[in-house]
Design an enzyme around this catalytic site. Structure first.
Site, PDB file in Angstrom:
ATOM      1  N   ASP A   1     -52.632  72.693  27.247  1.00 13.37           N
ATOM      2  CA  ASP A   1     -51.513  71.626  27.206  1.00 13.37           C
ATOM      3  C   ASP A   1     -51.377  70.763  26.041  1.00 13.37           C
ATOM      4  O   ASP A   1     -52.647  70.501  25.453  1.00 13.37           O
ATOM      5  CB  ASP A   1     -51.788  70.720  28.607  1.00 13.37           C
TER       6      ASP A   1
ATOM      7  N   HIS B   1     -52.300  71.646  15.463  1.00 19.66           N
ATOM      8  CA  HIS B   1     -53.216  71.276  16.755  1.00 19.66           C
ATOM      9  C   HIS B   1     -53.605  72.505  17.765  1.00 19.66           C
ATOM     10  O   HIS B   1     -54.735  72.800  17.718  1.00 19.66           O
ATOM     11  CB  HIS B   1     -52.321  70.182  17.692  1.00 19.66           C
ATOM     12  N   ARG B   2     -52.897  73.422  17.725  1.00 18.20           N
ATOM     13  CA  ARG B   2     -52.987  74.623  18.772  1.00 18.20           C
ATOM     14  C   ARG B   2     -53.993  75.554  17.988  1.00 18.20           C
ATOM     15  O   ARG B   2     -54.928  76.117  18.669  1.00 18.20           O
ATOM     16  CB  ARG B   2     -51.801  75.250  19.262  1.00 18.20           C
TER      17      ARG B   2
ATOM     18  N   GLY C   1     -39.572  72.732  19.741  1.00 19.70           N
ATOM     19  CA  GLY C   1     -39.993  71.594  20.346  1.00 19.70           C
ATOM     20  C   GLY C   1     -39.693  70.413  19.227  1.00 19.70           C
ATOM     21  O   GLY C   1     -38.605  70.363  18.377  1.00 19.70           O
TER      22      GLY C   1
END
Ligand code: IMP
Length: 194
Positions: free
Chosen positions: A73, A181-182, A154
């Site tokens: 998430d 981040h991911r 996004g």
């Protein structure tokens, strides 16, 4: 832990699945995803934080498939907005909001604000029959005043990663994955399963 033969990813997003398959395949690990279970119900992301949503999804899919399960998430945390949109990033401008609606709302909320610092944060949860783990990755940056670039998805067109002159939407997917981040959260997971 012993290296699993197959891992399940709680996602139907072809980009995320392909990205992960490319790194797991050389390690001899097969990847299955929600695409292999088209009749399964959706898991509602109703937890108050990223950790809760990621863990809820990973536990649900482990129960369903019996396979070591991975779920993620992600949220964009903007300092001048006290961390919003955060866990609500997907539906910032409403339940049916498009990426563009969300970006437009963000730019308008930040109009005239001097502090534009923000970060993307991803939490990856991994659930097996006897273990539960969380891995976190973050990417610091700033929100631009205008959209720039056509790549990605996004909030990419308005996110300028620290020490870069290009927004995420102007970087190649390889460049973005290296610092995102991911990408960082997945890297920690890969080091863990080694
Ligand atoms: P999810 O948890 O990956 O579904 O991400 C939730 C929301 O955060 C998405 O709907 C996007 O709006 C935003 N988001 C997640 N990852 C990224 C990214 O890498 N770039 C831009 N926006 C992202």
């Amino acid at each position: 832990m012993t290296k699993p033969e197959t891992i399940f990813i709680a996602s139907g997003n072809p980009h995320k699945i392909e990205e992960l398959r490319q790194v797991l395949q050389p390690m001899g690990i097969e990847l299955k995803s929600t695409q292999d279970f088209p009749d399964a119900e959706e898991v509602e992301e109703d937890q108050p934080d990223l950790e809760g949503n990621a863990m809820k999804k990973a536990r649900f899919w482990f129960q369903k498939t019996g396979l070591p399960s991975l779920a993620d998430d992600t949220g964009l945390e903007v300092d001048a907005l006290d961390g919003a949109p955060g866990v609500y990033s997907a539906r910032y401008a409403g339940d049916q909001a498009t990426y563009e609606d969300n970006v437009n709302k963000l730019l308008s909320e930040l109009q005239g604000k001097e502090n534009r610092t923000a970060r993307f944060r991803t939490v990856v949860a991994f659930v097996t029959h006897n273990e539960e783990h969380l891995f976190e990755g973050a990417c610091e940056g700033k929100i631009t005043t205008e959209k720039r670039g056509e790549k990605g998805f996004g909030y990419d067109p308005v996110f300028l990663p620290e020490e870069y002159q290009k927004t995420f939407a102007e970087l190649s997917s390889d460049e973005k994955n290296r610092i995102s981040h991911r990408g960082r959260a997945v890297q920690k997971f890969l080091e863990f399963i080694g």
